[in-house]
Motif scaffolding. Structure first.
Motif, PDB file in Angstrom:
ATOM      1  N   ALA A 121      45.343  41.656  40.217  1.00  0.00           N
ATOM      2  CA  ALA A 121      44.095  42.291  40.714  1.00  0.00           C
ATOM      3  C   ALA A 121      44.168  42.666  42.307  1.00  0.00           C
ATOM      4  N   ASP A 155      41.900  35.545  33.775  1.00  0.00           N
ATOM      5  CA  ASP A 155      41.835  36.974  34.243  1.00  0.00           C
ATOM      6  C   ASP A 155      40.593  37.051  35.381  1.00  0.00           C
ATOM      7  N   VAL A 156      39.469  36.342  34.970  1.00  0.00           N
ATOM      8  CA  VAL A 156      38.210  36.523  35.977  1.00  0.00           C
ATOM      9  C   VAL A 156      38.617  35.672  37.423  1.00  0.00           C
ATOM     10  N   VAL A 163      35.510  48.788  37.971  1.00  0.00           N
ATOM     11  CA  VAL A 163      36.748  48.102  37.577  1.00  0.00           C
ATOM     12  C   VAL A 163      37.625  48.805  36.586  1.00  0.00           C
ATOM     13  N   ALA A 180      34.395  29.954  34.270  1.00  0.00           N
ATOM     14  CA  ALA A 180      35.912  30.471  34.561  1.00  0.00           C
ATOM     15  C   ALA A 180      36.961  29.327  35.134  1.00  0.00           C
ATOM     16  N   ALA A 221      38.674  38.942  27.291  1.00  0.00           N
ATOM     17  CA  ALA A 221      39.181  38.065  28.666  1.00  0.00           C
ATOM     18  C   ALA A 221      39.241  36.629  28.525  1.00  0.00           C
ATOM     19  N   ALA A 275      40.803  38.003  39.364  1.00  0.00           N
ATOM     20  CA  ALA A 275      39.737  38.998  39.946  1.00  0.00           C
ATOM     21  C   ALA A 275      38.985  38.630  41.062  1.00  0.00           C
ATOM     22  N   TRP A 276      38.307  37.444  41.077  1.00  0.00           N
ATOM     23  CA  TRP A 276      37.486  36.854  42.163  1.00  0.00           C
ATOM     24  C   TRP A 276      37.998  36.611  43.202  1.00  0.00           C
ATOM     25  N   ARG A 305      37.660  44.721  30.897  1.00  0.00           N
ATOM     26  CA  ARG A 305      36.915  45.315  32.147  1.00  0.00           C
ATOM     27  C   ARG A 305      35.694  44.858  32.167  1.00  0.00           C
ATOM     28  N   THR A 307      34.094  42.093  30.721  1.00  0.00           N
ATOM     29  CA  THR A 307      33.875  40.747  31.010  1.00  0.00           C
ATOM     30  C   THR A 307      34.054  40.520  32.569  1.00  0.00           C
ATOM     31  N   VAL A 308      35.266  41.126  32.982  1.00  0.00           N
ATOM     32  CA  VAL A 308      35.247  41.089  34.441  1.00  0.00           C
ATOM     33  C   VAL A 308      34.160  41.375  35.236  1.00  0.00           C
TER      34      VAL A 308
END
Length: 779
Positions: free
Chosen positions: A217, A274-275, A253, A111, A270, A278-279, A239, A241-242
């Protein structure tokens, strides 16, 4: 109008087949759209990425001390941080193999880059701060120490193997695929009366959406749930992948999608960004938002096309096709993503023989790794490359053999009586009347009157050319199931949900029209809800499947809703179901004045509604097809090309909304014209630096250049047999036909002006400088 109002309803004005203006447009035109970047709230963290300035380098260190000390900074995140937190690499690879039988070779994709960066613009760190300005300042304060490594800066360099992208592929070939019978093809070529061969470049393109990618997010620690808003075509895939990256279940999610300012395939699945967002939201415990800038989009979104093909066609003395051979190398960038690889090794080849009967094929396709951004889906996704190959070959075969190009196409069309027809790639066309479509396009374009127009152009010092493409495409994404929910509410609203997505193509309007067809309610009573994984999940919108699969499911769901309401009405009116007649949203007992309205009936049910969940599966893909004819004027003094006429007849099956379909066809054609004439992503051949990183450098068509040139018609006489609506996908058809039609028109202009030897040497984009140089060359 109240729910029980008895005034006549005229659903026929708004049902399918009618040119209903898009329901989505009023809010957008009034500035009331709800794009992801509109959804922020006070207290959101603003995220900015730090990106690599190098195409290939080792990451020695990231010094974040100064950045963390700046005002407002909430977090600085590096690839090492994510690895230490247990985040796995993102999905890469594809179900294809290398020549030695080993698995598809690709580097791990993180990521945030970890230890090595592999293309200019790859994200190496992220900063979250209280404001965007503070986040930018902190990003500028980060000190990243790189050690430059040898660069595979181009497809040519990759094939020379001057350097390697991953040790797993010392030749830089990620994987490859062969289709057909090479020996049988060789025998056919040996006995052919005519053989034509072309080297064709399908340049790299950017999916230039009006709205860049964006994501927001928020983490709910008490419930262990993540709530995301994103500009995406496929919320369910995002959703998944995240959730996997963060170690969550998919159910933990939620992804919601509001208005989307264009996707064109680029917003499927994704992205690393995006990841990371979210993280970061979970890590900081507060909402985090990010919107890409235009320069970031050029650097880091997936690109389209980028294929070098050698194509050969063998014909007998009468011009009947004997065999087709296509060998190509696809530059898939630094990471072999499943979509990018499959598009070039499988999906495009499905339509390589197009509308023609080709007895034998020999296809060999290789996916090649370079230090450039990865490739993925872009409007057409492999089919434009395939159709361009065959249509360029056909026109060149006509020039070299002396056979009229229209006669050559007629001679090789698959006939209606051959349907269903299985092509050499094993794909079955359910229906198709290709010559009928051509027969309509020729007079619409005034094909026979071209000579007079060419003479007029010549009098003004311009060379006029006439190009054609007859072709088909595959739609459906091979995801044939879709689920919908319909709820008839007592307040006079029918709310429907589908997992297909709106992204400017008008799908909400088309779905509403299908509901009107069945339930006979005014279209303003239909509320279409899309893009919420909490409400439902599905494949999303890609591969021109939204109406084909989602519309079929909506029609089926509406019919089931009406059937359920019919039974409820029979009980309410104390009548046998067969004695009821449904008209204009009311159930009537035949021969009496007893009646009940649909919404009144809903109000009598538990929960004051009638709700139906319905899952529908179509039988297979659809195969829309068309005949596209383009006229151009070429200025031999400057090399400038103007498209002066573009005519198309398109078999798209049943048309739900002609206004929307025409918009899709013409808009798609403009993107195809852009590829033919001006668009190209360019990297420096030595350093791997992106040279076309803004709209100052990346040329696109302008509306004023093309606004008056289109004549577009639809043929509805051959409905698709694979779905109940009879519709065929339409979103990519224009793009697929336009590129070969335009280039064939320029080739024709050269040939008519006495320079036929230049036609095989045409390579996109046909920019004025490139054409002028070609015109100055000898032979």
């Amino acid at each position: 109008m109240s729910p029980t109002d008895d005034r006549p309803i005229q659903p026929q004005r708004y049902g399918s087949g009618q040119a209903v203006r898009r329901l989505e447009d009023d809010a957008l035109l009034q500035g009331q759209g709800r794009f992801t970047d509109d959804l922020g709230a006070p207290g959101d963290g603003w995220l900015v990425f730090v990106r690599s300035p190098h195409a290939h380098a080792a990451l020695r260190s990231v010094d974040a001390e100064a950045a963390r000390a700046l005002p407002g900074v909430r977090a600085v995140i590096t690839g090492a941080d994510l690895v230490a937190a247990g985040m796995p690499p993102l999905p890469t690879g594809a179900p294809f193999r290398r020549a030695d039988g080993s698995a598809c070779a690709t580097p791990p994709r993180h990521a945030l880059a970890h230890e090595v960066v592999r293309h200019v613009g790859e994200a190496v760190a992220a900063v979250v701060a209280d404001s965007l300005a503070q986040a930018r300042d902190a990003a500028d304060a980060l000190v990243v120490d790189y050690r430059e490594l040898p660069v595979v800066a181009s497809l040519a360099a990759a094939l020379r193997a001057d350097a390697v992208v991953t040790p797993a592929a010392p030749d830089n070939i990620a994987c490859e695929a062969r289709h057909g019978d090479a020996a049988a093809a060789q025998a056919a070529f040996a006995q052919a009366a005519h053989v034509v061969a072309l080297d064709l470049t399908h340049q790299r393109l950017a999916a230039l959406t009006l709205e860049p990618r964006a994501v927001r997010a928020a983490w709910d620690a008490a419930r262990g749930r993540l709530d995301m808003h994103a500009s995406t075509q496929m919320p369910t895939a995002l959703r998944a992948t995240v959730a996997s990256a963060l170690g969550l279940t998919p159910e933990a999610v939620r992804v919601r999608v509001g208005d989307v300012g264009g996707g064109f395939g680029m917003k499927t699945g994704a992205y690393p960004e995006d990841v990371v967002v979210a993280w970061a939201a979970r890590h900081t415990g507060r909402p985090v938002r990010w919107s890409g800038e235009r320069g970031e989009e050029f650097l880091s979104t997936t690109h389209g096309r980028d294929v070098q093909a050698h194509a050969e066609l063998a014909l007998d003395a009468e011009g009947r096709m004997l065999a087709l051979r296509v060998h190509s190398h696809a530059n898939v960038g630094a990471y072999a993503l499943a979509t990018g690889v499959a598009i070039q090794l499988l999906i495009g080849p499905w339509v390589q023989t197009s509308v023609y009967h080709v007895p034998v094929i020999d296809f060999h396709f290789r996916a090649v790794l370079t230090h450039q951004a990865p490739t993925g889906a872009y409007r057409g996704a492999g089919r434009p490359e395939a159709i361009f190959n065959i249509e360029r070959l056909l026109d060149e075969a006509a020039r070299q053999s002396g056979i009229d190009r229209i006669a050559l196409r007629r001679r090789n069309f698959i006939r209606p009586e051959q349907m269903p027809y299985t092509n050499p790639m094993g794909q079955t066309y359910d229906v198709g009347r290709f010559e009928r479509v051509l027969d309509q396009a020729l007079p619409l374009a005034d094909w026979d009157g071209f000579a007079a127009r060419a003479q007029q152009s010549r009098a003004r010092g311009l060379w006029r050319g006439l190009g054609i493409a007859t072709f088909l495409e595959w739609t459906g994404g091979n995801a044939f199931e879709e689920s919908v929910t319909l709820e008839v509410k007592s307040d006079g609203i029918v709310e429907v949900f589908s997992a297909v997505n709106q992204m400017g193509q008008g799908i909400a309007t088309s779905l509403a029209q299908l509901v009107v067809d069945v339930l006979q309610v005014p279209i303003e009573r239909v509320r279409v809800v899309l893009g919420d994984t909490e409400r439902g999940n599905g494949f999303g919108s890609a591969g021109s499947r939204s109406l084909f699969t989602g519309g079929s499911a909506m029609r089926g769901g509406a019919e089931h809703t009406l059937a359920q309401a019919h039974q409820l009405a029979a009980s309410a009116l104390e009548a046998a179901p067969e004695d009821l007649r449904y008209q204009a949203a009311r159930f009537h007992v035949v021969g009496t004045d007893h009646a009940i309205g649909l919404f009144e009936l809903a109000g009598r049910q538990p929960g004051a509604h009638i709700q139906v969940e319905h899952t529908h599966t179509v039988a297979g893909p659809s195969w829309p097809n068309g005949a596209h004819i383009c006229e151009v004027e070429l200025d031999p003094q400057t090399g400038a090309v103007a498209v002066v006429g573009y005519t198309s007849v398109n078999d798209v099956g049943r048309v739900v909304n002609p206004l929307i379909v025409r918009g899709q066809l013409d808009g798609g054609a403009v993107q195809g014209i852009g590829q033919a004439l001006c668009e190209q992503i360019v990297y420096d051949a030595a350093s791997g630096q992106l040279l076309t990183g803004s709209l100052m450098d990346y040329a696109v068509p302008r509306a004023h250049e093309l606004a008056t040139c289109f004549r577009t018609e639809m043929d509805e006489s051959t409905p698709c047999a694979n779905n109940a609506l009879g519709v065929k996908g339409v979103g990519e058809l224009g793009t697929i036909g336009a590129t070969p039609a335009v280039v064939n028109a320029v080739a024709d202009a050269l040939a008519r002006a006495g320079r036929p030897e230049l036609a095989p040497r045409l390579q996109m984009p046909l920019s004025p400088a490139r054409l002028w140089a070609l015109l100055q060359s000898q032979g």
